[in-house]
Design a protein around this motif. Structure first.
Motif, PDB file in Angstrom:
ATOM      1  N   UNK A 170      33.633  25.040  31.005  1.00 17.12           N
ATOM      2  CA  UNK A 170      32.627  24.754  32.023  1.00 17.12           C
ATOM      3  C   UNK A 170      31.479  25.760  31.961  1.00 17.12           C
ATOM      4  N   UNK A 171      31.769  27.010  31.627  1.00 15.52           N
ATOM      5  CA  UNK A 171      30.698  27.993  31.471  1.00 15.52           C
ATOM      6  C   UNK A 171      29.773  27.592  30.322  1.00 15.52           C
ATOM      7  N   UNK A 172      30.361  27.098  29.228  1.00 14.06           N
ATOM      8  CA  UNK A 172      29.552  26.624  28.108  1.00 14.06           C
ATOM      9  C   UNK A 172      28.688  25.444  28.530  1.00 14.06           C
ATOM     10  N   UNK A 173      29.258  24.527  29.320  1.00 14.45           N
ATOM     11  CA  UNK A 173      28.472  23.390  29.794  1.00 14.45           C
ATOM     12  C   UNK A 173      27.302  23.878  30.652  1.00 14.45           C
ATOM     13  N   UNK A 174      27.552  24.891  31.479  1.00 13.78           N
ATOM     14  CA  UNK A 174      26.475  25.423  32.304  1.00 13.78           C
ATOM     15  C   UNK A 174      25.317  25.928  31.467  1.00 13.78           C
ATOM     16  N   UNK A 175      25.623  26.653  30.380  1.00 18.94           N
ATOM     17  CA  UNK A 175      24.563  27.157  29.503  1.00 18.94           C
ATOM     18  C   UNK A 175      23.829  26.007  28.819  1.00 18.94           C
ATOM     19  N   UNK A 176      24.578  24.998  28.364  1.00 15.29           N
ATOM     20  CA  UNK A 176      23.954  23.847  27.701  1.00 15.29           C
ATOM     21  C   UNK A 176      23.028  23.109  28.665  1.00 15.29           C
ATOM     22  N   UNK A 177      23.479  22.891  29.893  1.00 18.80           N
ATOM     23  CA  UNK A 177      22.618  22.235  30.881  1.00 18.80           C
ATOM     24  C   UNK A 177      21.388  23.087  31.189  1.00 18.80           C
ATOM     25  N   UNK A 178      21.542  24.406  31.212  1.00 19.37           N
ATOM     26  CA  UNK A 178      20.387  25.275  31.441  1.00 19.37           C
ATOM     27  C   UNK A 178      19.328  25.131  30.360  1.00 19.37           C
ATOM     28  N   UNK A 179      19.771  25.112  29.106  1.00 16.57           N
ATOM     29  CA  UNK A 179      18.808  24.933  28.015  1.00 16.57           C
ATOM     30  C   UNK A 179      18.231  23.520  28.000  1.00 16.57           C
ATOM     31  N   UNK A 180      19.008  22.538  28.475  1.00 15.37           N
ATOM     32  CA  UNK A 180      18.459  21.183  28.609  1.00 15.37           C
ATOM     33  C   UNK A 180      17.319  21.174  29.625  1.00 15.37           C
ATOM     34  N   UNK A 181      17.489  21.923  30.732  1.00 15.33           N
ATOM     35  CA  UNK A 181      16.407  22.026  31.713  1.00 15.33           C
ATOM     36  C   UNK A 181      15.167  22.632  31.070  1.00 15.33           C
ATOM     37  N   UNK A 182      15.352  23.639  30.211  1.00 22.97           N
ATOM     38  CA  UNK A 182      14.213  24.248  29.525  1.00 22.97           C
ATOM     39  C   UNK A 182      13.533  23.254  28.585  1.00 22.97           C
TER      40      UNK A 182
END
Length: 349
Positions: free
Chosen positions: A255-267
């Motif tokens: 889930x932490x990895x998903x959080x980072x991936x979603x963050x970069x998707x926002x970028x």
């Protein structure tokens, strides 16, 4: 989003949706990482330091927004003021000595809110630490419940400030104007002409304090759930079976990895929004650089925790990492709120 551009609306919605998904993923990771524990022979599990860091992040971010709100020097934690004509300001009218005039946004000071939010952050961290030093279930639950109650009292204070708002003391505004106009001839006379500009009753706009309200409501709900789970005899990741604890730790990392991936998707969506507005992927503003910096830091924390070694320091890092990543992303959003810019965007609200 003016002009009915549905494509731009979808980009903005996707941007905030990706940020929300990142925060939720990191919150889930913080809860699951509590199964890790700091001792190999732990006989029970309660929400731990990851949840404590999440609560501290929410309350400190709310503190940061109110403390950095654009009031005059000497004003502590504050809320914005508005009237029927819009935002309330303290103004010096234009004149020959000051052609552009001078205006300062008026805010209402809530001096007690700053210490309250800091106390909630400290309580969350202390309770998380107590769970790792063999605090009883009831003691842990009490700590979480008290933390939630303090956050909820902040919500009540914010809502009550809307009905009892009034014009503030003009002295701090005159002092700030004196500092700004120190080199202008006749500054004292100009300062005496300054006054508050408003129409009708003064109130605190709900939309302007919505970020703080949302953060404090989230903190209260998370603390309540943490207290309820602390009283449970068994919950996912309960101690005793090494394989089960390892599996829960891997779920937390996922889930932490998903959080980072979603963050970069926002970028990525930020670059598309900029392309739509300016015909370029960005303009290099501080908002863009700070967003990339927060995301890079979160990625680094994730990689730092990417280990299945079972030393004490490794377990501590794995448990703290999701909460720290949550805090980094939340501070980035709070910084954007302070400067009226969405996360990562060179566009004002």
């Amino acid at each position: 989003m003016a002009g009915g551009n549905s494509g731009l609306f979808l980009l903005h919605a996707g941007h905030w949706g990706a940020l929300s998904a990142a925060l939720v993923s990191l919150l889930v990771a913080a809860g699951l990482s509590s199964s890790e524990g700091w001792a190999k022979d732990a006989s029970r599990k309660t929400p731990g330091m990851g949840v404590g860091v999440v609560l501290a992040s929410l309350t400190i971010a709310a503190w940061m927004i109110g403390s950095l709100r654009g009031g005059p020097e000497g004003i502590a934690w504050s809320v914005p003021l508005a009237s029927e004509a819009g935002g309330v300001t303290w103004q010096i009218p234009p004149s020959a000595a000051l052609p552009q005039g001078l205006w300062l946004e008026a805010v209402a000071e809530l001096a007690w809110m700053g210490p309250l939010l800091i106390a909630a952050a400290v309580l969350g961290v202390v309770t998380g630490l107590a769970t790792r030093f063999k605090a009883g279930r009831r003691a842990s639950a009490l700590g979480w419940f008290v933390t939630g109650a303090v956050a909820l009292s902040g919500v009540a204070g914010l809502l009550s400030s809307r009905t009892g708002a009034s014009l503030p003391d003009p002295a701090p505004y005159r002092e700030t104007a004196s500092t700004v106009l120190g080199g202008i001839q006749g500054a004292p006379m100009l300062i005496q002409q300054g006054s508050f500009v408003s129409e009708g009753g003064v109130f605190v706009p709900l939309g302007d304090i919505a970020p703080e309200l949302g953060m404090l409501v989230a903190a209260a709900l998370i603390a309540l759930l943490a207290g309820v789970f602390s009283l449970r005899v068994h919950w996912p990741g309960s101690a005793g079976e090494g394989a089960e604890r390892t599996a829960m730790g891997l779920h937390a990392r996922d889930y932490a990895l998903r959080g980072v991936v979603f963050g970069w998707l926002a970028w990525l969506l930020v670059t598309l929004i900029h392309w739509n507005h300016f015909g370029a992927v960005g303009v290099g503003s501080p908002a863009e650089w700070s967003a990339v910096g927060f995301l890079a830091l979160a990625t680094g924390v994730l990689l730092l925790s990417w280990s299945r070694r079972n030393g004490r320091s490794d377990r501590i890092i794995r448990e703290l990492a999701p909460g720290v990543m949550f805090g980094l992303l939340l501070f980035g959003i709070a910084t954007g709120v302070v400067f009226d810019a969405p996360f990562g965007l060179s566009i004002a609200f």
